[in-house]
Scaffold this motif. Structure first.
Motif, mmCIF file in Angstrom:
data_model
loop_
_atom_site.group_PDB
_atom_site.id
_atom_site.type_symbol
_atom_site.label_atom_id
_atom_site.label_comp_id
_atom_site.label_asym_id
_atom_site.label_seq_id
_atom_site.Cartn_x
_atom_site.Cartn_y
_atom_site.Cartn_z
ATOM 1 N N THR A 168 0.880 -1.175 0.000
ATOM 2 C CA THR A 168 0.000 0.000 0.000
ATOM 3 C C THR A 168 0.911 1.216 0.000
ATOM 4 O OG1 THR A 168 -0.072 -0.082 2.412
ATOM 5 C CG2 THR A 168 -1.863 -1.163 1.219
ATOM 6 N N ALA A 169 0.917 1.934 -1.089
ATOM 7 C CA ALA A 169 1.894 3.007 -1.303
ATOM 8 C C ALA A 169 1.461 4.274 -0.582
ATOM 9 C CB ALA A 169 2.070 3.249 -2.792
ATOM 10 N N GLU A 170 1.644 4.284 0.737
ATOM 11 C CA GLU A 170 1.280 5.453 1.540
ATOM 12 C C GLU A 170 2.426 6.446 1.651
ATOM 13 O OE1 GLU A 170 0.211 3.759 5.232
ATOM 14 O OE2 GLU A 170 -1.555 2.697 4.452
ATOM 15 N N HIS A 171 3.622 6.010 1.279
ATOM 16 C CA HIS A 171 4.814 6.848 1.398
ATOM 17 C C HIS A 171 5.635 6.725 0.120
ATOM 18 C CE1 HIS A 171 3.933 7.147 5.695
ATOM 19 N NE2 HIS A 171 3.792 5.836 5.703
ATOM 20 N N PRO A 172 6.550 7.642 -0.129
ATOM 21 C CA PRO A 172 7.471 7.463 -1.253
ATOM 22 C C PRO A 172 8.200 6.126 -1.122
ATOM 23 C CG PRO A 172 7.654 9.675 -0.356
ATOM 24 C CD PRO A 172 6.769 8.921 0.588
ATOM 25 N N ILE A 173 8.496 5.548 -2.268
ATOM 26 C CA ILE A 173 9.032 4.188 -2.304
ATOM 27 C C ILE A 173 10.515 4.199 -2.653
ATOM 28 C CG2 ILE A 173 8.979 2.022 -3.635
ATOM 29 C CD1 ILE A 173 5.929 2.406 -3.835
ATOM 30 N N LEU A 174 11.288 3.391 -1.926
ATOM 31 C CA LEU A 174 12.664 3.087 -2.279
ATOM 32 C C LEU A 174 12.721 1.631 -2.705
ATOM 33 C CD1 LEU A 174 15.742 3.603 -2.431
ATOM 34 C CD2 LEU A 174 15.856 2.967 0.000
#
Length: 446
Positions: A168-174
């Protein structure tokens, strides 16, 4: 033991063995896990009764201790080097193993249910421990392939889709060790999240950037070595860090960097546990260090020996490779005057398309040995014949510990993250037919 077919092996032992629950077969001195595990019937495993499913990750110390106790006690089963053995190391197992011909050995080793049934009366505690199962996590709703996914093999694409279904992409992704960034690209499309992909190969970074530009995605690449000190600076608190099939030291660094930065959410599918700094694994968690199994690289390879069945051609190549490795070992012992086993590195399977003499010359060059003018292939292959069956019998025992060792490694990582203040879940994110490396460790903190 007169067992002639795989069905006979299953039937004869299951008929004489009650359904296996943890309390039915495990050493009575070992406490049960009633407060931490729950039973869950899975029809695909009906032959061995109810599984014990690990549900909660809130208190893993006791299950980890019990598994550690079992693995310490049974290290004589799983820590042998089969190629270095000249006889079966277990007198109590010898009659049952010697009763199996090569076809039966191969069939059992490819069928975990049948193999566990075979060993149920011989190693009941080991078989019982296989009832610790991890739950299935989310799977993709479909496996439709966008145009940009052309060239990604079907199984790999299924792994990417299933992994993404749990994010669940709630934050920027690394995205750690990203390759061309297929996972990050899919998530950037699905969730419109900002994605940063770390990859050391400049050509793969360039290809990934070109695709991101074509699709107008907020997807950027950092071309750098994940093992460098600079890589740690990519981790931030308000972030979600992902690693799909990151190898050994790469995923250990991933966990340490993320925990040090207080990264909000993590998702890791580990791979290649043996690719570490140093000759032995240093457990991450306090419990792991207290229950240290002293795993060397050979032992860390054991979980990776589980493979997706690849049909008759793959079986034939495995048979040839095993025979040729053993035949070369017989040859090198004559050349060196040493009885010690000399391991060979992994090699391209195209080497198996020639003859043994050509393979032996290549192997001599790899080990800086004098190359004989004339290699009597028949002689060396005949000497390897008996050893091949011995290796297969030993591996039939060792392979019953693949899952248990991997579970120990996974729980060590989960306990480490709990110690760092994370809430942790652990399960399987894709079908075993896609990859045996299907475990997903997820962690979050407030």
């Amino acid at each position: 033991m007169a067992l002639h077919t795989l069905d006979n092996i299953k039937g004869a032992i299951l008929a004489a063995t009650p359904p296996l629950g943890y309390a039915d077969t495990v050493d009575p001195a070992m406490p049960t896990l009633e407060t931490r595990l729950c039973r869950h019937r899975r029809p695909s495993y009906a032959d061995t009764g109810d599984r014990v499913i690990i549900r909660a990750m809130s208190d893993l110390a006791e299950p980890f201790r019990q598994l550690s106790t079992l693995l310490h006690r049974t290290r004589g089963d799983w820590q042998h080097t089969p190629f270095a053995c000249r006889e079966l190391p277990w007198p109590e197992l010898t009659p049952a193993l010697m009763a199996l011909d090569e076809a039966q050995l191969d069939a059992l080793d490819e069928d975990d249910v049948a193999a566990l049934a075979f060993f149920a009366p011989l190693r009941p505690d080991t078989v019982a421990a296989h009832h610790y199962r991890l739950p299935e996590l989310e799977r993709a709703a479909d496996y439709a392939t966008p145009r940009w996914s052309n060239g990604i093999p079907g199984r790999k694409w299924a792994q990417i889709k299933d992994f993404a279904a749990n994010i669940t992409a709630e934050h920027p992704i690394l995205e750690w060790c990203a390759g061309k960034g297929h996972l990050g690209r899919l998530l950037a499309q699905q969730a419109a999240s900002s994605v940063t992909s770390l990859e050391w190969n400049a050509d793969l970074c360039r290809q990934g950037e070109q695709l991101a530009e074509q699709l107008t995605l907020d997807h950027h690449f950092v071309c750098a070595d994940a093992l460098s000190a600079d890589a740690a600076r990519l981790f931030r608190p308000e972030q979600q860090a992902l690693a799909l099939h990151a190898c050994g030291e790469l995923h250990l660094r991933f966990l340490r960097h993320a925990a040090a930065a207080g990264t909000r959410r993590l998702a890791l599918s580990p791979c290649c546990y043996h690719l570490i700094d140093g000759e032995r694994y240093r457990p991450l968690s306090t419990a792991g260090r207290q229950q240290d199994l002293q795993l060397d690289r050979q032992s860390l390879r054991l979980p990776l020996q589980q493979q997706v069945t690849g049909g008759e051609r793959v079986r034939r190549l495995r048979h040839i490779e095993l025979s040729w490795r053993l035949a070369f070992d017989e040859l090198q012992q004559q050349l060196t005057g040493s009885r010690r086993y000399l391991p060979l590195p992994s090699f391209p399977k195209r080497l198996l398309s020639g003859d043994f003499a050509g393979f032996a010359r290549w192997a001599c060059e790899q080990k800086a040995l004098p190359v004989p003018d004339d290699i009597d292939s028949t002689r060396w292959l005949q000497r390897a014949e008996a050893r091949r069956l011995l290796v297969k019998r030993i591996e039939l025992v060792r392979h019953r510990y693949r899952y248990l060792l991997e579970l120990w490694l996974l729980l060590d990582r989960a306990l480490y993250l709990e110690e760092k203040g994370y809430r942790v879940t652990l399960g399987t994110f894709t079908a075993e037919s896609n990859t045996p490396r299907r475990y997903l460790l997820q962690a979050s903190r407030s």
